[in-house]
Write a protein that holds these residues in place. Structure first.
Motif, mmCIF file in Angstrom:
data_model
loop_
_atom_site.group_PDB
_atom_site.id
_atom_site.type_symbol
_atom_site.label_atom_id
_atom_site.label_comp_id
_atom_site.label_asym_id
_atom_site.label_seq_id
_atom_site.Cartn_x
_atom_site.Cartn_y
_atom_site.Cartn_z
ATOM 1 N N GLU A 255 0.908 -1.345 -0.068
ATOM 2 C CA GLU A 255 -0.026 0.048 0.207
ATOM 3 C C GLU A 255 1.031 1.013 -0.233
ATOM 4 O O GLU A 255 0.873 2.335 -0.923
ATOM 5 N N ILE A 256 1.736 1.056 1.010
ATOM 6 C CA ILE A 256 3.206 2.217 0.626
ATOM 7 C C ILE A 256 3.479 2.680 -0.734
ATOM 8 O O ILE A 256 3.613 3.831 -0.722
ATOM 9 N N THR A 257 4.065 1.893 -1.229
ATOM 10 C CA THR A 257 4.060 1.682 -2.950
ATOM 11 C C THR A 257 3.936 1.746 -3.598
ATOM 12 O O THR A 257 3.979 2.681 -4.629
ATOM 13 N N ASN A 258 2.121 1.971 -3.387
ATOM 14 C CA ASN A 258 1.481 1.801 -4.243
ATOM 15 C C ASN A 258 1.106 3.695 -4.070
ATOM 16 O O ASN A 258 0.585 4.061 -4.776
ATOM 17 N N ASN A 259 0.819 3.955 -2.531
ATOM 18 C CA ASN A 259 0.855 5.177 -2.494
ATOM 19 C C ASN A 259 1.516 6.364 -3.303
ATOM 20 O O ASN A 259 1.264 7.822 -3.648
ATOM 21 N N ILE A 260 2.666 5.594 -3.673
ATOM 22 C CA ILE A 260 3.993 7.068 -3.480
ATOM 23 C C ILE A 260 4.123 6.788 -4.677
ATOM 24 O O ILE A 260 4.113 7.655 -5.283
ATOM 25 N N LEU A 261 3.835 5.823 -5.834
ATOM 26 C CA LEU A 261 3.431 5.783 -6.844
ATOM 27 C C LEU A 261 2.751 6.564 -7.756
ATOM 28 O O LEU A 261 3.109 7.593 -8.603
ATOM 29 N N GLN A 262 1.203 6.659 -6.823
ATOM 30 C CA GLN A 262 0.586 7.815 -7.775
ATOM 31 C C GLN A 262 0.674 8.987 -7.091
ATOM 32 O O GLN A 262 -0.117 9.762 -7.624
ATOM 33 N N VAL B 109 18.446 6.758 4.937
ATOM 34 C CA VAL B 109 17.501 6.069 5.593
ATOM 35 C C VAL B 109 16.373 5.722 5.095
ATOM 36 O O VAL B 109 15.739 6.972 5.057
ATOM 37 N N THR B 110 16.038 5.118 5.271
ATOM 38 C CA THR B 110 14.656 5.221 5.060
ATOM 39 C C THR B 110 13.335 4.179 5.633
ATOM 40 O O THR B 110 13.234 3.050 6.238
ATOM 41 N N HIS B 111 12.374 5.247 6.001
ATOM 42 C CA HIS B 111 10.744 4.756 7.064
ATOM 43 C C HIS B 111 10.399 3.918 6.559
ATOM 44 O O HIS B 111 8.566 5.351 6.118
ATOM 45 N N ASP B 112 9.291 3.031 6.451
ATOM 46 C CA ASP B 112 8.183 2.780 5.388
ATOM 47 C C ASP B 112 7.418 2.497 6.842
ATOM 48 O O ASP B 112 7.646 1.845 7.774
ATOM 49 N N LYS C 67 5.244 2.526 13.959
ATOM 50 C CA LYS C 67 5.240 1.474 13.993
ATOM 51 C C LYS C 67 6.012 1.239 12.314
ATOM 52 O O LYS C 67 5.146 1.593 11.846
ATOM 53 N N THR C 68 7.165 1.225 12.168
ATOM 54 C CA THR C 68 7.991 1.369 11.228
ATOM 55 C C THR C 68 9.152 0.647 10.629
ATOM 56 O O THR C 68 9.044 -0.455 12.020
ATOM 57 N N ILE C 69 8.926 0.041 9.447
ATOM 58 C CA ILE C 69 10.047 -0.736 8.931
ATOM 59 C C ILE C 69 11.837 0.099 8.637
ATOM 60 O O ILE C 69 11.073 1.261 7.472
ATOM 61 N N THR C 70 12.477 0.085 9.164
ATOM 62 C CA THR C 70 13.768 1.024 8.920
ATOM 63 C C THR C 70 14.889 0.693 8.234
ATOM 64 O O THR C 70 14.938 -1.054 8.397
ATOM 65 N N LYS C 71 15.244 0.957 6.740
ATOM 66 C CA LYS C 71 16.416 0.581 6.541
ATOM 67 C C LYS C 71 17.423 1.291 5.735
ATOM 68 O O LYS C 71 17.209 2.744 5.528
ATOM 69 N N GLU C 72 18.461 1.421 6.295
ATOM 70 C CA GLU C 72 19.856 1.671 6.072
ATOM 71 C C GLU C 72 21.117 1.246 5.103
ATOM 72 O O GLU C 72 20.855 0.165 5.278
ATOM 73 N N LYS C 73 22.331 2.688 4.648
ATOM 74 C CA LYS C 73 22.463 2.015 3.816
ATOM 75 C C LYS C 73 23.313 3.089 4.094
ATOM 76 O O LYS C 73 23.611 4.503 4.650
#
Length: 169
Positions: free
Chosen positions: A27-34, A124-127, A135-141
């Motif tokens: 849903e997050i990905t679809n919202n961003i694409l829109q 850093v990306t916070h979904d 409540k998040t999913i965090t990814k760091e590079k």
């Protein structure tokens, strides 16, 4: 006995409705694409540095993608002597769903820094599955070069409030 059942039912309903607010990564990905595909947004740009008397080597940009008071995207770019920090916030129904913060440094050459070329050194990306419950999913590079990590996802709330004030002006 009837009161006890009613109270139990209401508590269960409140509990379930609280956790039913989580959204999925899809849903997050679809919202961003829109949001990215929508060409009807008004883009409001504000130079915070002018209004706050702050001088930054590389300037400051603050952009808001919105329709009236409905904000869909906020981008803040802070220009520094050796690179930049960019924060992007995507919102759905006034609620952040994804935050991306990145740092980039200017490319070094044998003649010094190339101010036309940036290399991303950190992201850093916070979904955000549930903003209210953090409540998040965090990814760091990579590794931070310029900034201090945010202590909580709500630390980004200041940017959202600033965006609201900007479009209200």
């Amino acid at each position: 006995m009837m009161i006890k059942k009613t109270v139990t039912f209401l508590l269960l309903l409140a509990y379930l409705s609280t956790f039913a607010q989580d959204i999925t990564l899809e849903e997050i990905t679809n919202n961003i694409l829109q949001i990215e595909a929508d060409t009807t947004f008004t883009i409001t740009t504000r130079n915070q540095a002018k209004s706050s008397q702050i001088s930054l080597d590389g300037g400051y940009q603050f952009k808001i993608w919105h329709q009236g008071r409905h904000i869909a995207k906020i981008v803040e770019v802070i220009g520094l002597s050796y690179g930049s920090i960019q924060t992007t916030i995507y919102l759905t129904n006034h609620t952040p769903v994804k935050i991306i913060e990145s740092e980039a440094v200017f490319t070094e050459t044998s003649h010094g820094l190339n101010y036309n070329s940036l290399n991303k050194v950190y992201e850093v990306t916070h979904d955000i599955l549930n903003w209210n419950h953090q409540k998040t999913i965090t990814k760091e590079k990579g590794k931070r070069v310029f900034s201090v990590p945010k202590k909580a996802i709500l630390d980004y709330k200041l940017l959202i409030e600033c965006a609201k004030q900007t479009i209200d002006e």
